[in-house]
Design an enzyme around this catalytic site. Sequence first.
Site, PDB file in Angstrom:
ATOM      1  N   ILE A  10      46.197 -70.723  59.196  1.00 55.53           N
ATOM      2  CA  ILE A  10      47.309 -69.763  59.354  1.00 55.53           C
ATOM      3  C   ILE A  10      48.669 -70.435  59.464  1.00 55.53           C
ATOM      4  O   ILE A  10      49.695 -69.797  59.233  1.00 55.53           O
ATOM      5  CB  ILE A  10      47.053 -68.831  60.566  1.00 55.53           C
ATOM      6  CG1 ILE A  10      47.942 -67.590  60.481  1.00 55.53           C
ATOM      7  CG2 ILE A  10      47.246 -69.598  61.889  1.00 55.53           C
ATOM      8  CD1 ILE A  10      47.518 -66.445  61.326  1.00 55.53           C
ATOM      9  N   SER A 122      40.379 -72.751  43.808  1.00 50.51           N
ATOM     10  CA  SER A 122      41.573 -73.358  43.211  1.00 50.51           C
ATOM     11  C   SER A 122      41.433 -73.581  41.713  1.00 50.51           C
ATOM     12  O   SER A 122      40.361 -73.931  41.211  1.00 50.51           O
ATOM     13  CB  SER A 122      41.815 -74.707  43.884  1.00 50.51           C
ATOM     14  OG  SER A 122      42.695 -75.496  43.111  1.00 50.51           O
ATOM     15  N   GLU A 124      42.407 -76.078  40.357  1.00 49.12           N
ATOM     16  CA  GLU A 124      42.052 -77.495  40.193  1.00 49.12           C
ATOM     17  C   GLU A 124      40.589 -77.640  39.780  1.00 49.12           C
ATOM     18  O   GLU A 124      40.194 -78.666  39.229  1.00 49.12           O
ATOM     19  CB  GLU A 124      42.293 -78.258  41.498  1.00 49.12           C
ATOM     20  CG  GLU A 124      43.731 -78.649  41.732  1.00 49.12           C
ATOM     21  CD  GLU A 124      44.249 -79.686  40.736  1.00 49.12           C
ATOM     22  OE1 GLU A 124      43.686 -80.785  40.691  1.00 49.12           O
ATOM     23  OE2 GLU A 124      45.193 -79.377  40.004  1.00 49.12           O
ATOM     24  N   TYR A 146      39.121 -83.603  45.911  1.00 51.43           N
ATOM     25  CA  TYR A 146      39.516 -82.272  46.372  1.00 51.43           C
ATOM     26  C   TYR A 146      38.895 -81.186  45.499  1.00 51.43           C
ATOM     27  O   TYR A 146      38.289 -80.223  45.995  1.00 51.43           O
ATOM     28  CB  TYR A 146      41.051 -82.152  46.345  1.00 51.43           C
ATOM     29  CG  TYR A 146      41.555 -80.741  46.462  1.00 51.43           C
ATOM     30  CD1 TYR A 146      41.607 -80.103  47.692  1.00 51.43           C
ATOM     31  CD2 TYR A 146      41.958 -80.032  45.329  1.00 51.43           C
ATOM     32  CE1 TYR A 146      42.066 -78.790  47.796  1.00 51.43           C
ATOM     33  CE2 TYR A 146      42.415 -78.726  45.423  1.00 51.43           C
ATOM     34  CZ  TYR A 146      42.466 -78.107  46.661  1.00 51.43           C
ATOM     35  OH  TYR A 146      42.903 -76.815  46.746  1.00 51.43           O
ATOM     36  N   VAL A 186      54.791 -81.234  44.673  1.00 57.40           N
ATOM     37  CA  VAL A 186      55.865 -81.686  43.791  1.00 57.40           C
ATOM     38  C   VAL A 186      57.066 -80.739  43.738  1.00 57.40           C
ATOM     39  O   VAL A 186      58.214 -81.193  43.719  1.00 57.40           O
ATOM     40  CB  VAL A 186      55.326 -82.026  42.375  1.00 57.40           C
ATOM     41  CG1 VAL A 186      55.084 -80.782  41.536  1.00 57.40           C
ATOM     42  CG2 VAL A 186      56.247 -82.992  41.676  1.00 57.40           C
TER      43      VAL A 186
HETATM   44  N1  GDD Z   1      52.549 -84.182  44.899  1.00 57.17           N
HETATM   45  C1  GDD Z   1      53.190 -84.828  43.895  1.00 57.17           C
HETATM   46  N2  GDD Z   1      54.145 -85.756  44.198  1.00 57.17           N
HETATM   47  N3  GDD Z   1      52.873 -84.514  42.623  1.00 57.17           N
HETATM   48  C2  GDD Z   1      53.559 -85.145  41.630  1.00 57.17           C
HETATM   49  C3  GDD Z   1      54.536 -86.101  41.889  1.00 57.17           C
HETATM   50  C4  GDD Z   1      54.852 -86.424  43.242  1.00 57.17           C
HETATM   51  O1  GDD Z   1      55.715 -87.257  43.546  1.00 57.17           O
HETATM   52  N4  GDD Z   1      55.032 -86.535  40.700  1.00 57.17           N
HETATM   53  C5  GDD Z   1      54.375 -85.879  39.748  1.00 57.17           C
HETATM   54  N5  GDD Z   1      53.471 -85.035  40.297  1.00 57.17           N
HETATM   55  C6  GDD Z   1      52.533 -84.187  39.546  1.00 57.17           C
HETATM   56  C7  GDD Z   1      51.086 -84.385  39.965  1.00 57.17           C
HETATM   57  O2  GDD Z   1      50.531 -85.551  39.336  1.00 57.17           O
HETATM   58  C8  GDD Z   1      50.461 -83.075  39.482  1.00 57.17           C
HETATM   59  O3  GDD Z   1      50.087 -83.191  38.139  1.00 57.17           O
HETATM   60  C9  GDD Z   1      51.608 -82.060  39.589  1.00 57.17           C
HETATM   61  O4  GDD Z   1      52.799 -82.831  39.822  1.00 57.17           O
HETATM   62  C10 GDD Z   1      51.438 -81.056  40.723  1.00 57.17           C
HETATM   63  O5  GDD Z   1      51.139 -81.758  41.923  1.00 57.17           O
HETATM   64  P1  GDD Z   1      51.081 -81.014  43.348  1.00 57.17           P
HETATM   65  O6  GDD Z   1      52.337 -80.251  43.576  1.00 57.17           O
HETATM   66  O7  GDD Z   1      50.705 -82.035  44.361  1.00 57.17           O
HETATM   67  O8  GDD Z   1      49.958 -79.904  43.159  1.00 57.17           O
HETATM   68  P2  GDD Z   1      48.484 -79.947  42.500  1.00 57.17           P
HETATM   69  O9  GDD Z   1      48.576 -79.225  41.192  1.00 57.17           O
HETATM   70  O10 GDD Z   1      47.928 -81.305  42.487  1.00 57.17           O
HETATM   71  O11 GDD Z   1      47.624 -79.111  43.537  1.00 57.17           O
HETATM   72  C11 GDD Z   1      48.148 -77.934  44.162  1.00 57.17           C
HETATM   73  O12 GDD Z   1      47.738 -76.794  43.472  1.00 57.17           O
HETATM   74  C12 GDD Z   1      46.350 -76.528  43.460  1.00 57.17           C
HETATM   75  C13 GDD Z   1      46.107 -75.257  42.664  1.00 57.17           C
HETATM   76  O13 GDD Z   1      45.981 -75.571  41.312  1.00 57.17           O
HETATM   77  C14 GDD Z   1      47.632 -77.944  45.599  1.00 57.17           C
HETATM   78  O14 GDD Z   1      48.277 -76.913  46.333  1.00 57.17           O
HETATM   79  C15 GDD Z   1      46.135 -77.686  45.653  1.00 57.17           C
HETATM   80  O15 GDD Z   1      45.723 -77.558  47.019  1.00 57.17           O
HETATM   81  C16 GDD Z   1      45.838 -76.408  44.888  1.00 57.17           C
HETATM   82  O16 GDD Z   1      44.456 -76.157  44.892  1.00 57.17           O
END
Ligand code: GDD
Length: 324
Positions: A10, A122, A124, A146, A186
């Site tokens: 939460i 997700s 993912e 994950y 990101v």
């Molecule tokens: N975090 C992060 N940090 N991601 C980066 C960066 C950085 O500096 N630079 C590039 N990226 C790219 C990652 O490689 C990834 O391809 C994309 O940005 C998104 O990263 P995140 O925002 O960390 O999200 P995610 O897609 O890996 O996962 C999120 O979304 C999922 C749903 O599809 C998370 O919230 C998961 O918990 C969720 O399940």
Amino acid sequence: MTGTALVTGITGQDGTYLAELLLDKGYRVHGLAPVGGGGHVTDRTTLHYADLGDGSNLGTLLDQIAPDEVYHLAAQSHVRLSFDLPVYTADITGLGTLRLLEAIRLYQERSGRRVRFYQASSSEMFGKAVETPQTETTRFHPRSPYACAKVFAYWQTVNYREAYGMFASNGILFNHESPRRGESFVTRKITLAAARIKLGLQEKLRLGNLDARRDWGFAGDYVDAMWRMLQHSEADDFVIATGQTHSVREFLDEVFATLDLDWHDYVEIDEALFRPAEVDVLRGDSAKARRVLGWEPRVDFRELARLMTEHDLKLARAEAMAAG
Ligand code: GDD
């Protein structure tokens, strides 16, 4: 139906939006938070503490709370971090869901009551996606510890539905963001940094893979889909997405342009931020949710980038003021 809801996770982004939505609808809202966990929770919710890696107090908590609906949002949810902490992630995100499902099954038997269960699945799970757009029938190909843990939790949810007749639904949510998004994801990392750069509080922004494409929606829209799934006549699985995909680069374009800046002047690529295996492109087809649940996203990509940037500009201004 209005009644008593229990929301795990939460204190996270989705937990706070969902708690607000449920309170507005007249629910009594209880939340589970990790031991020692902080975050933004309204004083209209009752907070309990549990460790999903242990789970021994879940039964007692269910007896106390007597929930009609359980929204299971808690997880180790950071994909990059899951490569460093694979076993911990499998334990919390995967087995944690099973511990909760089993506690609910036993609670139902003890009390004779029915609980509706929502699992935060997700996009993912699609990982190295075998087709685009992804739907409820697209095969999973997880690309991180994950995502593997989420696939396990997804199938446990389906199995509790099929084996025990539990009302257990999976929301397969694509990325969803907001001003409350954790600072290491990101989009928020970019909007916070861009705002601080604009005000001279920061010089550079280090990022990983700018070519990754995601289907980004607004978290406030997505928690409404969770609620709709538990009001539906039967438990089922639904993809929740905008249907649009954009690269990290395009998100940078959008945010820095709003601030009259050129991101090329500030962004540095850091190899350490790349993932050992990447999910290159995600785009969801939420036709089923639109048809069956009457759900639709309201905030598009540009609007999302704008509202996050404006929020973080206010934060940066406050920071600059405080610094004198
Ligand atoms: N975090 C992060 N940090 N991601 C980066 C960066 C950085 O500096 N630079 C590039 N990226 C790219 C990652 O490689 C990834 O391809 C994309 O940005 C998104 O990263 P995140 O925002 O960390 O999200 P995610 O897609 O890996 O996962 C999120 O979304 C999922 C749903 O599809 C998370 O919230 C998961 O918990 C969720 O399940």
